[in-house]
Design a protein around this motif. Structure first.
Motif, PDB file in Angstrom:
ATOM      1  N   MET A 217      12.679  15.679 -22.424  1.00 18.55           N
ATOM      2  CA  MET A 217      12.549  16.201 -21.467  1.00 18.55           C
ATOM      3  C   MET A 217      11.974  15.124 -20.064  1.00 18.55           C
ATOM      4  N   MET A 218      12.080  13.619 -21.164  1.00 21.43           N
ATOM      5  CA  MET A 218      11.759  12.758 -20.248  1.00 21.43           C
ATOM      6  C   MET A 218      12.575  12.355 -19.016  1.00 21.43           C
ATOM      7  N   THR A 219      12.160  11.714 -17.862  1.00 20.58           N
ATOM      8  CA  THR A 219      12.542  11.627 -17.084  1.00 20.58           C
ATOM      9  C   THR A 219      14.374  10.718 -16.777  1.00 20.58           C
ATOM     10  N   SER A 220      14.361   9.847 -18.057  1.00 21.01           N
ATOM     11  CA  SER A 220      15.444   8.765 -18.627  1.00 21.01           C
ATOM     12  C   SER A 220      16.028   9.842 -18.684  1.00 21.01           C
ATOM     13  N   HIS A 221      15.646  11.358 -19.222  1.00 19.01           N
ATOM     14  CA  HIS A 221      17.095  12.288 -20.193  1.00 19.01           C
ATOM     15  C   HIS A 221      18.033  12.712 -18.835  1.00 19.01           C
ATOM     16  N   TYR A 222      19.266  13.280 -19.266  1.00 19.09           N
ATOM     17  CA  TYR A 222      20.257  12.800 -17.667  1.00 19.09           C
ATOM     18  C   TYR A 222      19.763  14.416 -17.718  1.00 19.09           C
ATOM     19  N   ALA A 223      19.539  15.182 -16.420  1.00 19.05           N
ATOM     20  CA  ALA A 223      19.497  16.848 -16.109  1.00 19.05           C
ATOM     21  C   ALA A 223      20.322  16.702 -14.880  1.00 19.05           C
ATOM     22  N   PRO A 224      21.399  17.555 -14.458  1.00 16.80           N
ATOM     23  CA  PRO A 224      22.196  17.770 -13.386  1.00 16.80           C
ATOM     24  C   PRO A 224      20.966  17.973 -12.139  1.00 16.80           C
ATOM     25  N   SER A 225      21.637  17.726 -10.703  1.00 18.58           N
ATOM     26  CA  SER A 225      20.282  17.392 -10.586  1.00 18.58           C
ATOM     27  C   SER A 225      20.743  18.975  -9.576  1.00 18.58           C
ATOM     28  N   LEU A 226      21.252  19.689 -10.162  1.00 14.02           N
ATOM     29  CA  LEU A 226      22.049  21.227  -9.697  1.00 14.02           C
ATOM     30  C   LEU A 226      21.272  21.977 -10.827  1.00 14.02           C
ATOM     31  N   SER A 227      20.462  23.458  -9.920  1.00 17.76           N
ATOM     32  CA  SER A 227      19.250  24.253 -11.180  1.00 17.76           C
ATOM     33  C   SER A 227      20.906  24.701 -12.443  1.00 17.76           C
ATOM     34  N   LEU A 228      20.469  24.906 -13.399  1.00 18.01           N
ATOM     35  CA  LEU A 228      21.660  26.126 -14.304  1.00 18.01           C
ATOM     36  C   LEU A 228      20.527  26.954 -14.603  1.00 18.01           C
ATOM     37  N   LEU A 276      30.488  16.491 -14.579  1.00 20.02           N
ATOM     38  CA  LEU A 276      31.463  16.672 -12.876  1.00 20.02           C
ATOM     39  C   LEU A 276      31.680  17.981 -12.612  1.00 20.02           C
ATOM     40  N   LEU A 277      30.529  18.913 -12.907  1.00 20.20           N
ATOM     41  CA  LEU A 277      30.320  20.067 -12.248  1.00 20.20           C
ATOM     42  C   LEU A 277      28.652  20.003 -11.439  1.00 20.20           C
ATOM     43  N   ASP A 278      28.412  19.021 -11.623  1.00 22.67           N
ATOM     44  CA  ASP A 278      27.333  18.594 -10.716  1.00 22.67           C
ATOM     45  C   ASP A 278      27.501  18.031  -9.729  1.00 22.67           C
ATOM     46  N   LEU A 279      28.012  18.817  -8.676  1.00 22.99           N
ATOM     47  CA  LEU A 279      28.821  18.403  -7.043  1.00 22.99           C
ATOM     48  C   LEU A 279      27.907  19.349  -5.669  1.00 22.99           C
ATOM     49  N   SER A 280      27.449  18.718  -5.074  1.00 20.81           N
ATOM     50  CA  SER A 280      26.065  18.939  -3.418  1.00 20.81           C
ATOM     51  C   SER A 280      26.852  19.880  -3.619  1.00 20.81           C
ATOM     52  N   SER A 281      28.372  20.748  -3.610  1.00 23.07           N
ATOM     53  CA  SER A 281      29.423  21.259  -2.886  1.00 23.07           C
ATOM     54  C   SER A 281      29.072  22.875  -3.486  1.00 23.07           C
ATOM     55  N   PHE A 282      28.774  22.300  -5.244  1.00 22.82           N
ATOM     56  CA  PHE A 282      27.925  24.296  -5.613  1.00 22.82           C
ATOM     57  C   PHE A 282      26.443  24.166  -5.639  1.00 22.82           C
ATOM     58  N   GLN A 283      25.889  25.317  -5.638  1.00 28.15           N
ATOM     59  CA  GLN A 283      24.265  26.140  -5.521  1.00 28.15           C
ATOM     60  C   GLN A 283      24.045  25.913  -7.136  1.00 28.15           C
ATOM     61  N   GLY A 284      24.948  25.708  -7.620  1.00 30.51           N
ATOM     62  CA  GLY A 284      24.112  25.797  -8.945  1.00 30.51           C
ATOM     63  C   GLY A 284      25.185  25.410  -9.940  1.00 30.51           C
ATOM     64  N   ILE A 285      24.181  25.567 -11.711  1.00 30.55           N
ATOM     65  CA  ILE A 285      25.766  26.379 -12.248  1.00 30.55           C
ATOM     66  C   ILE A 285      25.119  27.286 -13.117  1.00 30.55           C
ATOM     67  N   ALA A 286      26.312  27.738 -13.260  1.00 27.10           N
ATOM     68  CA  ALA A 286      25.851  28.743 -14.653  1.00 27.10           C
ATOM     69  C   ALA A 286      27.102  28.790 -15.688  1.00 27.10           C
ATOM     70  N   VAL A 287      26.463  28.918 -16.838  1.00 25.18           N
ATOM     71  CA  VAL A 287      26.622  28.796 -18.250  1.00 25.18           C
ATOM     72  C   VAL A 287      26.648  29.564 -19.147  1.00 25.18           C
ATOM     73  N   ALA A 288      27.535  29.678 -19.375  1.00 22.19           N
ATOM     74  CA  ALA A 288      28.163  30.878 -20.654  1.00 22.19           C
ATOM     75  C   ALA A 288      27.474  31.338 -21.478  1.00 22.19           C
ATOM     76  N   PRO A 289      27.335  32.644 -21.912  1.00 20.77           N
ATOM     77  CA  PRO A 289      26.414  32.305 -22.999  1.00 20.77           C
ATOM     78  C   PRO A 289      26.968  31.777 -24.655  1.00 20.77           C
ATOM     79  N   ILE A 290      26.160  31.189 -25.808  1.00 17.03           N
ATOM     80  CA  ILE A 290      27.617  30.425 -26.275  1.00 17.03           C
ATOM     81  C   ILE A 290      26.750  31.255 -27.845  1.00 17.03           C
ATOM     82  N   PRO A 291      26.821  30.893 -28.654  1.00 17.69           N
ATOM     83  CA  PRO A 291      26.449  31.738 -30.408  1.00 17.69           C
ATOM     84  C   PRO A 291      25.591  30.094 -30.694  1.00 17.69           C
TER      85      PRO A 291
END
Ligand code: TXA
Ligand code: MG
Length: 312
Positions: A217-228, A276-291
């Protein structure tokens, strides 16, 4: 299979690395499980082989400081430490160069990179013959102790091509110093003593408690600016969609981690696709289920961290 470091074998190994294969690499600290640091899939294979439940950033090995010229941003302290201790058991964490060709998975999506020049003649010959950079964590299964002899490596990875380099002379992992912030931090004590480093660049600080409590969770860790949003079968209008396996969705807002539903391919694509998906033109990023089988566990770990509420 353990092989001797004949000229022929060194060329064989460097060819195998270019093909995306993994090798057991002798270094002076401990043996490494090495792969071409520019190939996402080869790096994903490292995590899979080690059975790590999360993507820890890996150390990148080169034959000289020059080998990292266009990969990290150098500063005065880094230059001094490299001159004093390379080749040797010291790893420097530096900012990733904007044009770095290294796999984002190798640094677990971080904007920094950990780099080192090992002091072992065979490691250096392989790095020279390969003429590239190798990502290499210690060559042990997750949770086991680091290997200092080829037979330790073979116990954990019987199918691996391992190069005989004798007993590791240091026998302890490299010291890791983070030079990305205002003051240098000692991230991990190791083969070069704190005193020796401080005699060159002055006092080292310890990482602060908050970064130890929640490393992901360190701020240095990359996290997208959009919510997931995770485990999403049907993305909402306006959301980007990170798919996994066959999906009816298509278009510029959709990227697929792996059409085949292969977790190794998905791991190789994760960090670059999130960017690539972390663009301001989107409202958020939805991620499919991953086993959660195989690398799926680490994928889900990283996605949960990226989806967690951000510290202010
Ligand atoms: O002696 C060594 O360093 C051995 C040999 C093979 O070179 N390698 C090794 O790698 O110990 P590994 O993966 O077992 O440990 C890598 C450590 C991890 O604790 C990781 O958190 C830290 O390096 N690390 C890597 N990249 C980092 C980064 N960008 N920022 C902070 N820490 C990083
Ligand atoms: Mg290790």
């Amino acid at each position: 299979m353990i092989v001797f470091p004949t000229l022929e074998n060194i060329h064989r190994v460097s060819h195998a690395l270019g093909q995306g294969e993994l090798i057991g690499l002798p270094t002076e600290t401990v043996y490494g499980l090495a792969a071409d640091a520019t190939q996402d899939e080869a790096v994903a294979h490292i995590f899979e082989k080690k059975k790590r439940p999360s993507f820890n950033p890996l150390i990148i090995h080169g034959h000289s400081q020059e080998a990292f010229q266009n990969q990290v941003l150098w500063n005065d302290k880094a230059d001094l430490l490299a001159q004093a201790f390379w080749p040797g058991p010291l790893t420097l964490v530096l900012q990733r160069h904007p044009s770095s060709s290294l796999s984002l998975l190798a640094s677990a999506g971080l904007s920094s990179l950990a780099v080192r020049v090992p002091n072992h003649p065979i490691a250096l010959s392989i790095l020279q013959a390969f003429d590239g950079l190798l990502a290499a964590p210690s060559a042990n299964l997750s949770g086991k102790v680091s290997p200092t002899q080829t037979n330790h490596v073979e116990e954990d990875f019987p199918d691996l091509l391992i190069i005989e380099g004798g007993e590791a002379s240091v026998g302890l992992e490299s010291t890791i110093v983070d030079l990305t912030g205002p003051s240098p931090l000692l991230l991990r004590p190791g083969g070069v003593s704190r005193e020796d480093i401080e005699s060159i660049i002055g006092p080292l600080e310890n990482p602060n408690a908050s970064s130890i409590k929640a490393p992901g969770m360190m701020t240095s860790h990359y996290a997208p600016s959009l919510s997931l949003r995770l485990n999403v079968e049907e993305p909402l209008k306006g959301e980007a969609y990170l798919a996994f396996g066959p999906t009816p969705y298509e278009g510029p807002h959709v990227l697929n981690l792996s059409q085949q539903g292969d977790p190794r391919e998905a791991a190789a694509n994760l960090f670059k696709m999130l960017r690539l998906l972390d663009l301001s033109s989107f409202q958020g990023i939805a991620v499919a289920p991953i086993p959660s089988a195989g690398l799926g566990l680490a994928l889900n770990d990283r996605l949960h961290r990226a989806a967690a509420p951000r510290a202010p």
